[in-house]
Design a protein around this motif. Structure first.
Motif, PDB file in Angstrom:
ATOM      1  N   ALA A  58      30.818  40.920  55.639  1.00 41.19           N
ATOM      2  CA  ALA A  58      29.870  39.582  55.835  1.00 41.19           C
ATOM      3  C   ALA A  58      29.290  39.392  54.604  1.00 41.19           C
ATOM      4  O   ALA A  58      28.892  37.979  54.331  1.00 41.19           O
ATOM      5  CB  ALA A  58      29.029  39.668  57.208  1.00 41.19           C
ATOM      6  N   GLU A  59      28.758  40.359  54.054  1.00 40.36           N
ATOM      7  CA  GLU A  59      27.953  40.045  52.926  1.00 40.36           C
ATOM      8  C   GLU A  59      28.753  39.837  51.541  1.00 40.36           C
ATOM      9  O   GLU A  59      27.977  39.313  50.423  1.00 40.36           O
ATOM     10  CB  GLU A  59      27.026  41.265  52.371  1.00 40.36           C
ATOM     11  CG  GLU A  59      25.917  41.505  53.485  1.00 40.36           C
ATOM     12  CD  GLU A  59      25.298  43.095  53.359  1.00 40.36           C
ATOM     13  OE1 GLU A  59      24.228  43.105  53.775  1.00 40.36           O
ATOM     14  OE2 GLU A  59      26.092  44.035  52.689  1.00 40.36           O
ATOM     15  N   CYS A  60      29.919  39.902  51.681  1.00 41.18           N
ATOM     16  CA  CYS A  60      30.762  39.604  50.381  1.00 41.18           C
ATOM     17  C   CYS A  60      31.208  38.005  50.338  1.00 41.18           C
ATOM     18  O   CYS A  60      31.473  37.411  51.114  1.00 41.18           O
ATOM     19  CB  CYS A  60      32.272  40.288  50.476  1.00 41.18           C
ATOM     20  SG  CYS A  60      32.147  41.921  50.139  1.00 41.18           S
ATOM     21  N   ALA A  61      30.767  37.588  49.324  1.00 42.29           N
ATOM     22  CA  ALA A  61      30.626  36.258  49.039  1.00 42.29           C
ATOM     23  C   ALA A  61      31.688  35.647  48.251  1.00 42.29           C
ATOM     24  O   ALA A  61      32.165  34.513  47.994  1.00 42.29           O
ATOM     25  CB  ALA A  61      29.418  35.515  48.438  1.00 42.29           C
ATOM     26  N   THR A  62      32.306  36.679  47.575  1.00 41.08           N
ATOM     27  CA  THR A  62      33.565  36.204  46.430  1.00 41.08           C
ATOM     28  C   THR A  62      34.691  37.102  46.679  1.00 41.08           C
ATOM     29  O   THR A  62      34.465  38.246  47.051  1.00 41.08           O
ATOM     30  CB  THR A  62      32.976  36.363  45.029  1.00 41.08           C
ATOM     31  OG1 THR A  62      32.671  37.710  44.560  1.00 41.08           O
ATOM     32  CG2 THR A  62      31.997  35.429  45.019  1.00 41.08           C
ATOM     33  N   MET A  63      35.789  36.840  46.082  1.00 38.87           N
ATOM     34  CA  MET A  63      36.924  37.845  46.041  1.00 38.87           C
ATOM     35  C   MET A  63      36.783  38.947  45.233  1.00 38.87           C
ATOM     36  O   MET A  63      37.055  40.175  45.622  1.00 38.87           O
ATOM     37  CB  MET A  63      38.362  37.158  45.666  1.00 38.87           C
ATOM     38  CG  MET A  63      38.833  36.096  46.696  1.00 38.87           C
ATOM     39  SD  MET A  63      39.227  37.066  48.237  1.00 38.87           S
ATOM     40  CE  MET A  63      40.434  38.163  47.852  1.00 38.87           C
ATOM     41  N   ALA A  64      35.797  38.622  44.162  1.00 43.46           N
ATOM     42  CA  ALA A  64      35.485  39.883  43.481  1.00 43.46           C
ATOM     43  C   ALA A  64      34.708  40.947  44.236  1.00 43.46           C
ATOM     44  O   ALA A  64      34.780  42.254  44.278  1.00 43.46           O
ATOM     45  CB  ALA A  64      34.520  39.440  42.112  1.00 43.46           C
ATOM     46  N   ASP A  65      33.782  40.520  44.988  1.00 40.88           N
ATOM     47  CA  ASP A  65      32.820  41.270  46.020  1.00 40.88           C
ATOM     48  C   ASP A  65      33.956  42.142  46.933  1.00 40.88           C
ATOM     49  O   ASP A  65      33.669  43.511  47.138  1.00 40.88           O
ATOM     50  CB  ASP A  65      32.052  40.625  46.652  1.00 40.88           C
ATOM     51  CG  ASP A  65      30.792  39.793  46.111  1.00 40.88           C
ATOM     52  OD1 ASP A  65      30.626  40.414  44.957  1.00 40.88           O
ATOM     53  OD2 ASP A  65      30.019  38.906  46.692  1.00 40.88           O
ATOM     54  N   ILE A  66      35.006  41.450  47.571  1.00 39.11           N
ATOM     55  CA  ILE A  66      35.960  42.079  48.305  1.00 39.11           C
ATOM     56  C   ILE A  66      36.583  43.152  47.544  1.00 39.11           C
ATOM     57  O   ILE A  66      36.824  44.323  48.097  1.00 39.11           O
ATOM     58  CB  ILE A  66      36.769  40.902  48.889  1.00 39.11           C
ATOM     59  CG1 ILE A  66      36.119  39.876  49.669  1.00 39.11           C
ATOM     60  CG2 ILE A  66      38.046  41.449  49.472  1.00 39.11           C
ATOM     61  CD1 ILE A  66      35.744  40.349  51.068  1.00 39.11           C
ATOM     62  N   ARG A  67      36.995  42.783  46.603  1.00 35.31           N
ATOM     63  CA  ARG A  67      38.014  43.703  45.435  1.00 35.31           C
ATOM     64  C   ARG A  67      37.248  44.976  45.210  1.00 35.31           C
ATOM     65  O   ARG A  67      37.702  46.124  45.233  1.00 35.31           O
ATOM     66  CB  ARG A  67      38.492  42.858  44.387  1.00 35.31           C
ATOM     67  CG  ARG A  67      39.525  42.079  44.833  1.00 35.31           C
ATOM     68  CD  ARG A  67      40.041  41.304  43.577  1.00 35.31           C
ATOM     69  NE  ARG A  67      41.247  40.367  44.177  1.00 35.31           N
ATOM     70  CZ  ARG A  67      41.311  38.982  43.538  1.00 35.31           C
ATOM     71  NH1 ARG A  67      40.372  38.601  42.719  1.00 35.31           N
ATOM     72  NH2 ARG A  67      42.324  38.037  44.086  1.00 35.31           N
TER      73      ARG A  67
END
Length: 101
Positions: free
Chosen positions: A6-15
């Motif tokens: 839930a704290e991930c705001a971007t695909m870079a965060d997810i990756r």
């Protein structure tokens, strides 16, 4: 810093988080492998075989139960663990000399 999904705001965060988790999983697999190798060392003087069907069944049941507990698909993780188990048994067979002759 580690983020929840839930704290991930971007695909870079997810990756970045997926990469972090993949590395952590590899570390756990490496730790597990150490136990596989030690099992062969313990089995050798006891004349135990690499493949102990009752233990294989127990591990697979544990995986299915854990997958269910965490809301994952038990069939998928059973298949995945089946491959891990087969690989471990093949390795133990080599260490124990069962694959010779």
């Amino acid at each position: 810093m580690q983020k929840t999904p839930a704290e991930c705001a971007t695909m870079a965060d997810i990756r970045a988080e997926i990469d972090r988790l993949d590395r952590a999983l590899m570390m756990l697999f490496a730790e597990r492998w150490g136990y596989i190798e030690r099992a062969a060392e313990i089995k050798r003087p006891l004349k135990l075989k690499a493949d102990i069907p009752a233990r294989v069944a127990e591990v697979r049941e544990n995986v299915r139960r854990s997958a269910t507990e965490f809301g994952l698909e038990p069939e998928f993780y059973d298949r995945l663990w089946s491959q891990l188990i087969d690989h471990a048994i093949a390795h133990e067979r080599k260490l124990l000399g069962e694959d010779q002759g």
